[in-house]
Design a protein around this motif. Structure first.
Motif, PDB file in Angstrom:
ATOM      1  N   LEU A  49      12.771 -18.512  17.031  1.00  0.00           N
ATOM      2  CA  LEU A  49      11.528 -17.881  16.586  1.00  0.00           C
ATOM      3  C   LEU A  49      10.940 -18.647  15.405  1.00  0.00           C
ATOM      4  O   LEU A  49      11.676 -19.199  14.591  1.00  0.00           O
ATOM      5  CB  LEU A  49      11.782 -16.425  16.173  1.00  0.00           C
ATOM      6  N   PRO A  50       9.623 -18.664  15.328  1.00  0.00           N
ATOM      7  CA  PRO A  50       9.015 -19.338  14.168  1.00  0.00           C
ATOM      8  C   PRO A  50       9.256 -18.514  12.913  1.00  0.00           C
ATOM      9  O   PRO A  50       9.330 -17.292  12.956  1.00  0.00           O
ATOM     10  CB  PRO A  50       7.530 -19.387  14.514  1.00  0.00           C
ATOM     11  N   GLY A  51       9.380 -19.185  11.832  1.00  0.00           N
ATOM     12  CA  GLY A  51       9.565 -18.494  10.568  1.00  0.00           C
ATOM     13  C   GLY A  51       9.457 -19.484   9.435  1.00  0.00           C
ATOM     14  O   GLY A  51       9.979 -20.585   9.519  1.00  0.00           O
ATOM     15  N   SER A  52       8.747 -19.086   8.419  1.00  0.00           N
ATOM     16  CA  SER A  52       8.621 -19.939   7.242  1.00  0.00           C
ATOM     17  C   SER A  52       8.452 -19.028   6.039  1.00  0.00           C
ATOM     18  O   SER A  52       8.118 -17.854   6.174  1.00  0.00           O
ATOM     19  CB  SER A  52       7.415 -20.873   7.368  1.00  0.00           C
ATOM     20  N   ALA A  53       8.659 -19.595   4.877  1.00  0.00           N
ATOM     21  CA  ALA A  53       8.476 -18.813   3.650  1.00  0.00           C
ATOM     22  C   ALA A  53       7.026 -18.367   3.523  1.00  0.00           C
ATOM     23  O   ALA A  53       6.755 -17.247   3.077  1.00  0.00           O
ATOM     24  CB  ALA A  53       8.902 -19.627   2.442  1.00  0.00           C
ATOM     25  N   HIS A  54       6.072 -19.219   3.945  1.00  0.00           N
ATOM     26  CA  HIS A  54       4.654 -18.842   3.863  1.00  0.00           C
ATOM     27  C   HIS A  54       4.338 -17.685   4.796  1.00  0.00           C
ATOM     28  O   HIS A  54       3.605 -16.758   4.424  1.00  0.00           O
ATOM     29  CB  HIS A  54       3.766 -20.044   4.191  1.00  0.00           C
ATOM     30  N   LEU A  55       4.885 -17.726   6.004  1.00  0.00           N
ATOM     31  CA  LEU A  55       4.677 -16.643   6.961  1.00  0.00           C
ATOM     32  C   LEU A  55       5.302 -15.348   6.447  1.00  0.00           C
ATOM     33  O   LEU A  55       4.699 -14.277   6.542  1.00  0.00           O
ATOM     34  CB  LEU A  55       5.258 -17.021   8.321  1.00  0.00           C
ATOM     35  N   ALA A  56       6.493 -15.451   5.888  1.00  0.00           N
ATOM     36  CA  ALA A  56       7.168 -14.273   5.344  1.00  0.00           C
ATOM     37  C   ALA A  56       6.370 -13.679   4.187  1.00  0.00           C
ATOM     38  O   ALA A  56       6.230 -12.457   4.076  1.00  0.00           O
ATOM     39  CB  ALA A  56       8.581 -14.639   4.887  1.00  0.00           C
ATOM     40  N   GLU A  57       5.832 -14.531   3.328  1.00  0.00           N
ATOM     41  CA  GLU A  57       5.030 -14.042   2.202  1.00  0.00           C
ATOM     42  C   GLU A  57       3.755 -13.373   2.689  1.00  0.00           C
ATOM     43  O   GLU A  57       3.369 -12.315   2.185  1.00  0.00           O
ATOM     44  CB  GLU A  57       4.690 -15.185   1.241  1.00  0.00           C
ATOM     45  N   ALA A  58       3.102 -13.964   3.684  1.00  0.00           N
ATOM     46  CA  ALA A  58       1.880 -13.369   4.225  1.00  0.00           C
ATOM     47  C   ALA A  58       2.180 -12.007   4.853  1.00  0.00           C
ATOM     48  O   ALA A  58       1.451 -11.034   4.628  1.00  0.00           O
ATOM     49  CB  ALA A  58       1.237 -14.302   5.246  1.00  0.00           C
ATOM     50  N   ALA A  59       3.275 -11.935   5.612  1.00  0.00           N
ATOM     51  CA  ALA A  59       3.666 -10.666   6.228  1.00  0.00           C
ATOM     52  C   ALA A  59       3.989  -9.615   5.169  1.00  0.00           C
ATOM     53  O   ALA A  59       3.619  -8.440   5.300  1.00  0.00           O
ATOM     54  CB  ALA A  59       4.858 -10.878   7.153  1.00  0.00           C
ATOM     55  N   ALA A  60       4.653 -10.033   4.101  1.00  0.00           N
ATOM     56  CA  ALA A  60       4.970  -9.104   3.011  1.00  0.00           C
ATOM     57  C   ALA A  60       3.703  -8.608   2.330  1.00  0.00           C
ATOM     58  O   ALA A  60       3.603  -7.426   1.977  1.00  0.00           O
ATOM     59  CB  ALA A  60       5.893  -9.775   2.001  1.00  0.00           C
ATOM     60  N   ASN A  61       2.721  -9.490   2.150  1.00  0.00           N
ATOM     61  CA  ASN A  61       1.456  -9.075   1.537  1.00  0.00           C
ATOM     62  C   ASN A  61       0.705  -8.086   2.413  1.00  0.00           C
ATOM     63  O   ASN A  61       0.077  -7.149   1.914  1.00  0.00           O
ATOM     64  CB  ASN A  61       0.584 -10.294   1.230  1.00  0.00           C
ATOM     65  N   VAL A  62       0.757  -8.280   3.730  1.00  0.00           N
ATOM     66  CA  VAL A  62       0.135  -7.308   4.636  1.00  0.00           C
ATOM     67  C   VAL A  62       0.892  -5.988   4.539  1.00  0.00           C
ATOM     68  O   VAL A  62       0.301  -4.923   4.318  1.00  0.00           O
ATOM     69  CB  VAL A  62       0.122  -7.839   6.093  1.00  0.00           C
ATOM     70  N   ALA A  63       2.220  -6.047   4.696  1.00  0.00           N
ATOM     71  CA  ALA A  63       3.041  -4.837   4.721  1.00  0.00           C
ATOM     72  C   ALA A  63       2.949  -4.032   3.429  1.00  0.00           C
ATOM     73  O   ALA A  63       2.988  -2.797   3.456  1.00  0.00           O
ATOM     74  CB  ALA A  63       4.497  -5.208   4.992  1.00  0.00           C
ATOM     75  N   LEU A  64       2.795  -4.704   2.306  1.00  0.00           N
ATOM     76  CA  LEU A  64       2.742  -4.026   1.012  1.00  0.00           C
ATOM     77  C   LEU A  64       1.576  -3.047   0.920  1.00  0.00           C
ATOM     78  O   LEU A  64       1.694  -1.992   0.299  1.00  0.00           O
ATOM     79  CB  LEU A  64       2.649  -5.077  -0.102  1.00  0.00           C
ATOM     80  N   PHE A  65       0.460  -3.384   1.563  1.00  0.00           N
ATOM     81  CA  PHE A  65      -0.728  -2.548   1.443  1.00  0.00           C
ATOM     82  C   PHE A  65      -0.930  -1.574   2.605  1.00  0.00           C
ATOM     83  O   PHE A  65      -1.827  -0.740   2.556  1.00  0.00           O
ATOM     84  CB  PHE A  65      -1.974  -3.422   1.253  1.00  0.00           C
ATOM     85  N   VAL A  66      -0.105  -1.649   3.652  1.00  0.00           N
ATOM     86  CA  VAL A  66      -0.230  -0.712   4.771  1.00  0.00           C
ATOM     87  C   VAL A  66      -0.066   0.743   4.303  1.00  0.00           C
ATOM     88  O   VAL A  66      -0.893   1.598   4.636  1.00  0.00           O
ATOM     89  CB  VAL A  66       0.744  -1.061   5.919  1.00  0.00           C
ATOM     90  N   PRO A  67       0.979   1.064   3.522  1.00  0.00           N
ATOM     91  CA  PRO A  67       1.117   2.459   3.077  1.00  0.00           C
ATOM     92  C   PRO A  67      -0.074   2.939   2.247  1.00  0.00           C
ATOM     93  O   PRO A  67      -0.483   4.103   2.369  1.00  0.00           O
ATOM     94  CB  PRO A  67       2.398   2.453   2.236  1.00  0.00           C
TER      95      PRO A  67
END
Length: 151
Positions: A49-67
């Protein structure tokens, strides 16, 4: 509109506090999570699976504001949901400016503002689905086809 339950308001305040702590602490969260994140990314690569620190950071930034988007939309009437999105974007912009101007170990990023705003939009979308399901159940209608029905 009926008043939102206190637990929803409390959860909204808690989600806001988490965002403030994570985004405004002097030490970036990725420094604290560097070793575990590296293990997760290596595991993803091992599975092909693809994965990078940049992708993880972007996903975390999205997830942080969902709630925040979800809970704020549940608290406010639907006609004010646009204000939730604008308010979250402005809050994110403010966070990034503070990170850039005040916090030496942090870096403000327009990409983070976009990811945070996207997370808010996802949360608002989840609130819309939640409210639709609740209305359908309250009116005695069958579940939406393919979403929880039998057969």
């Amino acid at each position: 509109m009926t008043r939102p339950p206190r637990r929803v308001l409390g959860a909204l305040v808690a989600a806001g506090a988490v965002v403030a702590v994570v985004t405004l602490s002097p030490v970036p969260l990725q420094q604290v999570l560097d070793r575990p994140l590296g293990r997760v990314l290596a595991l993803l690569h091992g599975w092909g699976l693809p994965g990078s620190a940049h992708l993880a950071e972007a996903a975390a930034n999205v997830a942080l504001f969902v709630p925040l988007g979800l809970l704020a939309a549940l608290v406010l009437a639907r006609r004010w949901w646009w204000a939730v999105l604008v308010g979250a974007a402005l809050a994110s912009l403010t966070i990034e400016v503070v990170q850039h101007a005040v916090l030496a170990q942090r870096v403000g990023s327009a990409r983070d503002v976009l990811a945070n705003t996207l997370g808010t939009l996802v949360g608002i979308g989840l609130a819309a689905v939640w409210q639709r399901v609740r209305r359908r159940r309250a009116s005695g209608l069958a579940p939406v086809a393919g979403h929880g029905g039998r057969g």
